[in-house]
Design a protein around this motif. Sequence first.
Motif, PDB file in Angstrom:
ATOM      1  N   UNK A  99      -3.573 -36.523   3.745  1.00 31.35           N
ATOM      2  CA  UNK A  99      -3.071 -36.383   2.385  1.00 31.35           C
ATOM      3  C   UNK A  99      -3.205 -37.702   1.631  1.00 31.35           C
ATOM      4  N   UNK A 100      -3.235 -38.829   2.368  1.00 30.35           N
ATOM      5  CA  UNK A 100      -3.472 -40.117   1.724  1.00 30.35           C
ATOM      6  C   UNK A 100      -4.021 -41.118   2.733  1.00 30.35           C
ATOM      7  N   UNK A 101      -4.703 -42.134   2.211  1.00 27.76           N
ATOM      8  CA  UNK A 101      -5.228 -43.236   3.015  1.00 27.76           C
ATOM      9  C   UNK A 101      -4.918 -44.536   2.289  1.00 27.76           C
ATOM     10  N   UNK A 102      -4.687 -45.596   3.055  1.00 26.44           N
ATOM     11  CA  UNK A 102      -4.446 -46.917   2.484  1.00 26.44           C
ATOM     12  C   UNK A 102      -5.467 -47.870   3.075  1.00 26.44           C
ATOM     13  N   UNK A 103      -6.125 -48.651   2.214  1.00 23.82           N
ATOM     14  CA  UNK A 103      -7.093 -49.635   2.704  1.00 23.82           C
ATOM     15  C   UNK A 103      -6.879 -50.962   1.973  1.00 23.82           C
ATOM     16  N   UNK A 105      -9.547 -53.467   0.727  1.00 19.11           N
ATOM     17  CA  UNK A 105     -10.953 -53.840   0.581  1.00 19.11           C
ATOM     18  C   UNK A 105     -11.190 -55.346   0.547  1.00 19.11           C
ATOM     19  N   UNK A 106     -10.223 -56.104   0.028  1.00 18.43           N
ATOM     20  CA  UNK A 106     -10.283 -57.562   0.077  1.00 18.43           C
ATOM     21  C   UNK A 106      -8.849 -58.068   0.234  1.00 18.43           C
ATOM     22  N   UNK A 107      -8.704 -59.328   0.590  1.00 14.64           N
ATOM     23  CA  UNK A 107      -7.391 -59.886   0.888  1.00 14.64           C
ATOM     24  C   UNK A 107      -6.405 -59.658  -0.256  1.00 14.64           C
ATOM     25  N   UNK A 108      -5.303 -58.981   0.060  1.00 11.27           N
ATOM     26  CA  UNK A 108      -4.201 -58.695  -0.868  1.00 11.27           C
ATOM     27  C   UNK A 108      -4.606 -57.829  -2.061  1.00 11.27           C
ATOM     28  N   UNK A 109      -5.701 -57.096  -1.921  1.00 15.42           N
ATOM     29  CA  UNK A 109      -6.119 -56.084  -2.898  1.00 15.42           C
ATOM     30  C   UNK A 109      -6.221 -54.771  -2.143  1.00 15.42           C
ATOM     31  N   UNK A 110      -5.463 -53.775  -2.576  1.00 17.39           N
ATOM     32  CA  UNK A 110      -5.303 -52.541  -1.815  1.00 17.39           C
ATOM     33  C   UNK A 110      -5.803 -51.340  -2.601  1.00 17.39           C
ATOM     34  N   UNK A 111      -6.140 -50.291  -1.870  1.00 12.92           N
ATOM     35  CA  UNK A 111      -6.485 -49.000  -2.466  1.00 12.92           C
ATOM     36  C   UNK A 111      -5.677 -47.937  -1.747  1.00 12.92           C
ATOM     37  N   UNK A 112      -4.948 -47.128  -2.514  1.00 14.04           N
ATOM     38  CA  UNK A 112      -4.216 -45.987  -1.969  1.00 14.04           C
ATOM     39  C   UNK A 112      -4.907 -44.751  -2.534  1.00 14.04           C
ATOM     40  N   UNK A 113      -5.411 -43.889  -1.637  1.00 12.83           N
ATOM     41  CA  UNK A 113      -6.133 -42.688  -2.056  1.00 12.83           C
ATOM     42  C   UNK A 113      -5.339 -41.450  -1.657  1.00 12.83           C
ATOM     43  N   UNK A 114      -5.053 -40.604  -2.643  1.00  6.12           N
ATOM     44  CA  UNK A 114      -4.362 -39.339  -2.418  1.00  6.12           C
ATOM     45  C   UNK A 114      -5.382 -38.214  -2.545  1.00  6.12           C
TER      46      UNK A 114
END
Length: 117
Positions: A99-103, A105-114
């Motif tokens: 239902x979601x993923x957290x990554x 991609x670079x230091x202290x920059x995040x992507x949360x995908x729903x």
Amino acid sequence: EVCYGKWVRQYHQDSKKHIKTEFHLGLGGGAALMQMEGSSRLSVKERLETADYFFGRDVNGPYYATRYRNGTKCDLTGNPRETEVRFYCAHTSQHSSNSFLISEPSTCNYTVSFYTN
């Protein structure tokens, strides 16, 4: 924790469910605007002008996203943490179990995908 329009944060709890450490991974919408303008109310026009909403596309397909900025200062880069929250329409079975993923991609920059159906 994603509180849409307000913040993205990471926290750690003790055995009694008390929050011991907390990091804001980004502020958005209401929280960021309150931080910038204090407690004064902004007009709808001012809110729309400062919003960071957009559409994109990647290998998972098209998505709607919003960016959360000015989070807790990163120990490694010295910059504020940032998070991009993406919403995908899950057309394939590839994401039906997620239902979601957290990554990060670079230091202290995040992507949360729903992924929604």
